[in-house]
Write an enzyme that holds these catalytic residues in place. Structure first.
Site, PDB file in Angstrom:
ATOM      1  N   CYS A 113      19.629  21.204  14.786  1.00 18.21           N
ATOM      2  CA  CYS A 113      18.610  20.928  15.798  1.00 18.21           C
ATOM      3  C   CYS A 113      18.369  22.224  16.575  1.00 18.21           C
ATOM      4  O   CYS A 113      19.272  22.732  17.246  1.00 18.21           O
ATOM      5  CB  CYS A 113      19.134  19.807  16.690  1.00 18.21           C
ATOM      6  SG  CYS A 113      17.981  19.344  17.967  1.00 18.21           S
ATOM      7  N   CYS A 124       8.964  15.306  30.805  1.00 16.09           N
ATOM      8  CA  CYS A 124       9.175  13.914  30.403  1.00 16.09           C
ATOM      9  C   CYS A 124      10.306  13.338  31.260  1.00 16.09           C
ATOM     10  O   CYS A 124      11.358  13.965  31.399  1.00 16.09           O
ATOM     11  CB  CYS A 124       9.509  13.833  28.914  1.00 16.09           C
ATOM     12  SG  CYS A 124       8.198  14.553  27.912  1.00 16.09           S
ATOM     13  N   CYS A 143      11.483  23.887  29.330  1.00 17.47           N
ATOM     14  CA  CYS A 143      10.278  23.277  28.764  1.00 17.47           C
ATOM     15  C   CYS A 143       9.239  23.219  29.878  1.00 17.47           C
ATOM     16  O   CYS A 143       9.595  23.009  31.033  1.00 17.47           O
ATOM     17  CB  CYS A 143      10.607  21.858  28.263  1.00 17.47           C
ATOM     18  SG  CYS A 143       9.228  21.062  27.423  1.00 17.47           S
ATOM     19  N   GLU A 167      20.471  25.972  23.695  1.00 13.46           N
ATOM     20  CA  GLU A 167      21.495  25.285  22.924  1.00 13.46           C
ATOM     21  C   GLU A 167      20.953  24.928  21.541  1.00 13.46           C
ATOM     22  O   GLU A 167      19.762  24.708  21.369  1.00 13.46           O
ATOM     23  CB  GLU A 167      21.953  24.029  23.673  1.00 13.46           C
ATOM     24  CG  GLU A 167      22.763  24.417  24.893  1.00 13.46           C
ATOM     25  CD  GLU A 167      23.118  23.261  25.815  1.00 13.46           C
ATOM     26  OE1 GLU A 167      24.184  23.343  26.431  1.00 13.46           O
ATOM     27  OE2 GLU A 167      22.346  22.305  25.920  1.00 13.46           O
ATOM     28  N   CYS A 169      20.063  13.976  21.646  1.00 14.54           N
ATOM     29  CA  CYS A 169      18.659  14.190  21.994  1.00 14.54           C
ATOM     30  C   CYS A 169      18.453  14.132  23.495  1.00 14.54           C
ATOM     31  O   CYS A 169      18.881  13.177  24.143  1.00 14.54           O
ATOM     32  CB  CYS A 169      17.799  13.054  21.446  1.00 14.54           C
ATOM     33  SG  CYS A 169      17.579  13.088  19.717  1.00 14.54           S
ATOM     34  N   CYS A 206      14.013  12.971  29.941  1.00 12.59           N
ATOM     35  CA  CYS A 206      14.603  14.084  29.183  1.00 12.59           C
ATOM     36  C   CYS A 206      15.261  15.088  30.123  1.00 12.59           C
ATOM     37  O   CYS A 206      14.667  15.540  31.094  1.00 12.59           O
ATOM     38  CB  CYS A 206      13.517  14.767  28.362  1.00 12.59           C
ATOM     39  SG  CYS A 206      14.075  16.281  27.554  1.00 12.59           S
TER      40      CYS A 206
HETATM   41  N1  SAH Z   1       9.643  18.676  22.902  1.00 11.93           N
HETATM   42  C1  SAH Z   1       9.685  18.022  21.658  1.00 11.93           C
HETATM   43  C2  SAH Z   1      10.951  18.241  20.875  1.00 11.93           C
HETATM   44  C3  SAH Z   1      12.251  18.218  21.647  1.00 11.93           C
HETATM   45  S1  SAH Z   1      12.814  16.686  22.275  1.00 11.93           S
HETATM   46  C4  SAH Z   1       9.420  16.538  21.827  1.00 11.93           C
HETATM   47  O1  SAH Z   1       9.419  16.072  22.954  1.00 11.93           O
HETATM   48  O2  SAH Z   1       9.167  15.892  20.834  1.00 11.93           O
HETATM   49  C5  SAH Z   1      13.434  15.842  20.824  1.00 11.93           C
HETATM   50  C6  SAH Z   1      13.375  14.317  20.914  1.00 11.93           C
HETATM   51  O3  SAH Z   1      14.359  13.820  21.838  1.00 11.93           O
HETATM   52  C7  SAH Z   1      12.047  13.799  21.413  1.00 11.93           C
HETATM   53  O4  SAH Z   1      11.630  12.674  20.670  1.00 11.93           O
HETATM   54  C8  SAH Z   1      12.375  13.396  22.816  1.00 11.93           C
HETATM   55  O5  SAH Z   1      11.451  12.485  23.315  1.00 11.93           O
HETATM   56  C9  SAH Z   1      13.764  12.825  22.651  1.00 11.93           C
HETATM   57  N2  SAH Z   1      14.520  12.692  23.894  1.00 11.93           N
HETATM   58  C10 SAH Z   1      14.407  13.439  25.005  1.00 11.93           C
HETATM   59  N3  SAH Z   1      15.285  13.012  25.952  1.00 11.93           N
HETATM   60  C11 SAH Z   1      15.975  11.993  25.408  1.00 11.93           C
HETATM   61  C12 SAH Z   1      17.057  11.162  25.869  1.00 11.93           C
HETATM   62  N4  SAH Z   1      17.602  11.353  27.058  1.00 11.93           N
HETATM   63  N5  SAH Z   1      17.538  10.210  25.040  1.00 11.93           N
HETATM   64  C13 SAH Z   1      17.010  10.064  23.792  1.00 11.93           C
HETATM   65  N6  SAH Z   1      16.017  10.827  23.296  1.00 11.93           N
HETATM   66  C14 SAH Z   1      15.502  11.773  24.088  1.00 11.93           C
HETATM   67 FE1  SF4 Z   2       9.999  18.918  26.802  1.00 10.25          FE
HETATM   68 FE2  SF4 Z   2      11.951  17.102  26.822  1.00 10.25          FE
HETATM   69 FE3  SF4 Z   2       9.402  16.318  26.965  1.00 10.25          FE
HETATM   70 FE4  SF4 Z   2      10.337  17.329  24.657  1.00 10.25          FE
HETATM   71  S1  SF4 Z   2      11.019  15.435  25.641  1.00 10.25           S
HETATM   72  S2  SF4 Z   2       8.390  17.826  25.669  1.00 10.25           S
HETATM   73  S3  SF4 Z   2      11.793  18.872  25.454  1.00 10.25           S
HETATM   74  S4  SF4 Z   2      10.503  17.553  28.502  1.00 10.25           S
END
Ligand code: SAH
Ligand code: SF4
Length: 416
Positions: free
Chosen positions: A146, A157, A153, A133, A391, A160
């Site tokens: 974005c 996390c 991935c 996406e 995000c 996420c």
């Molecule tokens: N993998 C990279 C970039 C993609 S995620 C990273 O983790 O930085 C982009 C941003 O969205 C990151 O700061 C991540 O921590 C944040 N993010 C992920 N899940 C989220 C959520 N459910 N609500 C708000 N931010 C989130």
């Molecule tokens: Fe991967 Fe989501 Fe963690 Fe970014 S925040 S490193 S996209 S699992």
């Protein structure tokens, strides 16, 4: 088969485990010239018989048509001979990723689901396409795209949505550049293009003014392709999005941070989210491999970092988890001496997520501490929540399995 880090109470003591890729990239029959570097383009021209003495000029011409004008057919390229246009069409395409769905949020955010070459072969389940996406977030004066770097991935996390998805594969440089091309195509963002009549479009002459590598995937685990792609996006004779308007977000792949600065030179954002290793191990399991102190040391040494080129620290606001005033105070102490910006991100819930977003009052109190310490502390307003485009909500249809399919997969994982 996917292997995932266990999220148990003892998770912080557990070793860090990454998911393994499901599938490899399957190249399309005819390669697209979109997303190849200038050097690769010269080599490809050589391979179809363009004499060496002409290659530099041909690369210049093609670059202009592809990236400045956004042409999708070789036949439109009037500075090339008819013969060369035919040779190029025979051997190459100017294809971008295929748009399989477009959603427009009430706030004007647009989300495209893109289909890429390749299929995931799930035993007993069949084939499903590789999809990512890409999200466009328009504002009055800027439009931020974005962009995704991986299908899924490898990291997990816990807050996420992408982290719950299986890792399928890295995107190639052309698929990363292709996302910018698709967005500009869909927005009529080429010279003489027609802008969409619906939704919000910024007022300036460009719709896509900023690029953030904040879509699906960890860009620093796909650094070569991300580097090649971003250098094309920043190229002054093509897409011309300056490096100051390109931000790469990482969850903290420490050994690649310096390389990103030296080889790309774009802005850096770091997903910090916690001020103590114990909690960060839970939220961002990669922290077990590269703890906070190492991460911040890499940030201090990020090539080019200065007060004029600050690192953005992202901090997702999770109710009762990381949002206390004590946490806010520790955050500003921790970042002392690093040229930093702090971005507080309200948590965006997704189906099945185990966290809640902090209360607005708490976010304001937290942000006041950060502000009093001298940081402008914008709270990032969630955009496109209604279309799961905010995000961490991205999760491609590759992963939208039925309950029956999920059970079959689990059963297979146990017997493998
Ligand atoms: N993998 C990279 C970039 C993609 S995620 C990273 O983790 O930085 C982009 C941003 O969205 C990151 O700061 C991540 O921590 C944040 N993010 C992920 N899940 C989220 C959520 N459910 N609500 C708000 N931010 C989130
Ligand atoms: Fe991967 Fe989501 Fe963690 Fe970014 S925040 S490193 S996209 S699992």
């Amino acid at each position: 088969m996917t292997t995932m880090a266990p999220h148990t109470d003892a998770a912080s003591a557990a070793p860090f485990v990454e998911k393994t890729p499901l599938e490899r990239y399957v190249a399309p029959e005819k390669p697209s010239l979109v997303g190849v570097t200038r050097a690769q383009l010269a080599a490809l021209l050589g391979a179809v018989g363009v004499p060496e003495a002409q290659r530099k000029m041909r690369v210049q011409q093609l670059w202009h048509w592809i990236y400045f004008r956004g042409f999708t057919e070789f036949d439109q390229m009037t500075s090339l001979s008819k013969e060369l246009r035919a040779t190029l069409a025979e051997n190459f395409t100017l294809a971008r990723p295929e748009v399989v769905a477009e959603q427009i949020s009430v706030d004007g955010t647009r989300k495209w689901l893109l289909r890429l070459p390749g299929e995931v072969q799930d035993k007993g389940i069949g084939e499903r396409p590789h999809e990512v996406e890409c999200v466009y977030i328009p504002d009055t004066e800027r439009g931020t795209l974005c962009v995704s770097s991986q299908v899924g991935c490898t990291l997990t996390c816990s807050f996420c949505h992408t982290g719950t998805q299986r890792f399928v594969r890295n995107l190639t440089a052309d698929e990363i550049v292709g996302q910018v091309m698709v967005a500009r195509d869909r927005l009529g963002d080429w010279p003489g293009g027609t802008r969409p009549s619906d939704g919000v479009i910024p007022t300036g002459d460009r719709c896509v003014t900023n690029v953030v590598m904040m879509g699906m995937g960890e860009p620093l685990y796909n650094l070569d392709a991300v580097r090649d792609a971003l250098l094309i996006v920043a190229d002054g004779e093509g897409l011309t999005i300056s490096k100051r308007r390109i931000t790469l977000s990482t969850s903290g792949v420490v050994p690649n941070i310096e390389r990103a600065g030296a080889e790309i030179g774009c802005m850096l954002a770091v997903s910090l989210h916690a001020v103590r290793d114990e909690l960060r191990n839970e939220l961002v399991p990669l922290n077990r491999k590269y703890p906070i102190a190492q991460l911040l040391e890499a940030c201090r040494n990020y090539p080019g970092v200065s007060n004029a080129k600050r690192i953005t620290f992202e901090y997702v606001m999770l109710k009762g988890i990381n949002d206390s005033i004590e946490d806010a105070k520790s955050l500003v102490r921790l970042l002392k001496g690093i040229p930093a910006k702090i971005n507080l991100i309200p948590f965006n819930p997704w189906p099945g997520s185990k966290y809640e977003c902090s209360d607005w009052e708490q976010i304001e109190k937290f942000s006041q501490v950060v502000f009093d310490a001298g940081y402008a502390s914008p709270v990032r307003t969630p955009r496109g929540r209604d279309i799961l485009a905010a995000c961490g909500q991205l999760k491609s249809a590759t992963e939208k399995l039925s309950a029956r399919e999920r059970m079959a997969l689990r059963a297979m994982a146990m017997t493998d």
